[in-house]
Write a protein that holds these residues in place. Structure first.
Motif, short mmCIF file in Angstrom:
data_model
loop_
_atom_site.label_atom_id
_atom_site.label_comp_id
_atom_site.label_asym_id
_atom_site.label_seq_id
_atom_site.Cartn_x
_atom_site.Cartn_y
_atom_site.Cartn_z
N TYR A 64 -1.03 12.19 -1.09
CA TYR A 64 -0.44 11.62 -1.98
C TYR A 64 0.85 11.38 -1.29
N ALA A 65 0.69 10.27 -0.20
CA ALA A 65 2.10 9.71 0.39
C ALA A 65 2.83 9.65 -0.18
N PHE A 66 2.54 7.94 -0.87
CA PHE A 66 3.35 7.37 -1.99
C PHE A 66 3.54 7.03 -3.34
N VAL A 103 -8.68 6.93 10.19
CA VAL A 103 -8.13 6.42 9.16
C VAL A 103 -8.00 5.46 8.21
N GLN A 104 -8.19 6.13 6.96
CA GLN A 104 -8.21 4.82 6.17
C GLN A 104 -6.99 5.07 4.84
N MET A 105 -7.25 4.11 4.08
CA MET A 105 -5.81 4.27 2.71
C MET A 105 -6.20 3.76 1.02
N ILE A 106 -6.17 3.76 0.62
CA ILE A 106 -5.69 3.41 -1.03
C ILE A 106 -4.24 3.58 -1.39
N GLY A 107 -4.03 2.05 -2.37
CA GLY A 107 -3.09 2.05 -2.67
C GLY A 107 -3.23 0.74 -3.36
N ASP A 108 -2.05 -0.05 -3.97
CA ASP A 108 -1.47 -1.69 -3.80
C ASP A 108 -1.24 -2.20 -2.68
N PHE A 137 -5.07 7.71 3.54
CA PHE A 137 -3.51 8.17 2.79
C PHE A 137 -3.60 7.29 1.52
N ALA A 138 -2.69 7.81 0.38
CA ALA A 138 -2.67 7.23 -0.53
C ALA A 138 -0.92 6.98 -0.45
N LEU A 139 -1.28 5.34 -0.63
CA LEU A 139 0.12 4.82 -0.61
C LEU A 139 0.20 3.45 -1.11
N ASN A 140 1.32 3.22 -2.61
CA ASN A 140 1.92 2.90 -3.32
C ASN A 140 0.51 3.27 -4.33
N TYR A 141 -0.17 4.31 -4.41
CA TYR A 141 -1.36 4.62 -4.91
C TYR A 141 -0.51 5.12 -6.69
N GLY A 142 -1.61 4.39 -7.90
CA GLY A 142 -1.01 4.98 -8.96
C GLY A 142 -2.79 4.91 -9.63
N MET A 178 -11.18 2.96 -5.30
CA MET A 178 -11.03 2.74 -4.42
C MET A 178 -11.28 3.39 -2.94
N THR A 179 -11.87 4.65 -4.02
CA THR A 179 -12.09 5.52 -3.04
C THR A 179 -14.03 5.33 -3.36
N HIS A 180 -14.81 4.21 -3.58
CA HIS A 180 -15.87 4.17 -3.80
C HIS A 180 -17.36 4.38 -2.54
#
Length: 246
Positions: A64-66, A103-108, A137-142, A178-180
């Protein structure tokens, strides 16, 4: 430590570990340093923990980065946090490639600066063929926003005849998140003594084991990850059912 690692590997390593990396600011304050110094130190910990998780055989490490709430912080701190992916991936990317990390990313992505997205996208591109641990990386994630977006997508597909309402299930709904493409976390770690989820993976953590520690993230060491996994291995995961002896 090597013998301890072997024992852990033989007892069922959690496939997916999620970490709420908390305490960077307090770490810096205790040392009369600016908050950004804590974030910089925390970045070094990410490298160490990624290496060890990969060595242990963890399949996915979500950090949970941001959060979507972090925009409320002072602009100078937010600006620094947005530069961290460039700094981190700029120095660590060759090692990630060599170590077979994906590397992957979830978030807006919409509110993230272009330089932040560029750094993330380069890392995703350069590691796309790697088959080892996924560093997510969970970045700008909610999580609430993620669930709401998934509901909107479901309704749209039902209205367009792509999906029948009666076919909707928990598994099918998970495919809209996002984690499908990832398994749900087996273990959640949160540092710094806070005992809450802070809008992180609320759907995915339904049956996850939690491990909280008072250690601030910049002080989090490899031994703490081993402790968390050992605690996980000592628990009985029943997923709402009963063990045979019960």
């Amino acid at each position: 430590m090597e013998e301890r690692i072997k024992v852990i590997q033989n007892n069922g390593v959690p496939a997916h570990i999620a970490i709420i990396m908390d305490g960077n600011g307090r770490w810096a304050k205790k040392r009369a340093l600016p908050r950004v110094a804590g974030h910089h130190e925390g970045m070094k910990v990410v490298r160490k923990i990624t290496r060890l998780a990969n060595k242990l055989g963890v399949k996915v490490l979500t950090l949970y980065a941001f959060s979507t709430e972090n925009w409320k912080r002072p602009k100078s701190e937010v600006d620094y946090l947005m530069k961290l992916p460039e700094e981190f991936l700029g120095t660590f990317l060759p090692e990630l490639v060599d170590e077979n990390v994906k590397v992957q990313m979830i978030g807006d992505r919409t509110n993230l600066p272009s330089h932040t997205i560029a750094a993330i996208d380069k890392a995703i591109h350069d590691t796309k063929n790697n088959t080892g641990i996924i560093l997510n990386f969970a970045l700008n994630y909610g999580s609430r926003a993620e669930i709401l977006h998934a509901v909107q997508h479901v309704l749209k597909d039902i209205n367009n005849g792509i999906l029948k309402e009666e076919d909707l299930s928990e598994q099918l709904f998970s495919n809209y998140l996002m984690t499908h493409d990832l398994p749900d976390p087996d273990l959640l770690i949160r540092t710094s003594g806070e005992i809450r989820l802070s809008n992180f993976m609320l759907w995915q953590l339904a049956y996850t084991e939690f491990w909280f520690t008072n250690v601030l993230w910049p002080d989090f060491k490899e031994v703490h990850l081993l402790e968390a996994i050992e605690a996980f291995q000592s628990r009985s995961r029943r997923f709402g059912g009963l063990q045979s002896e019960e």
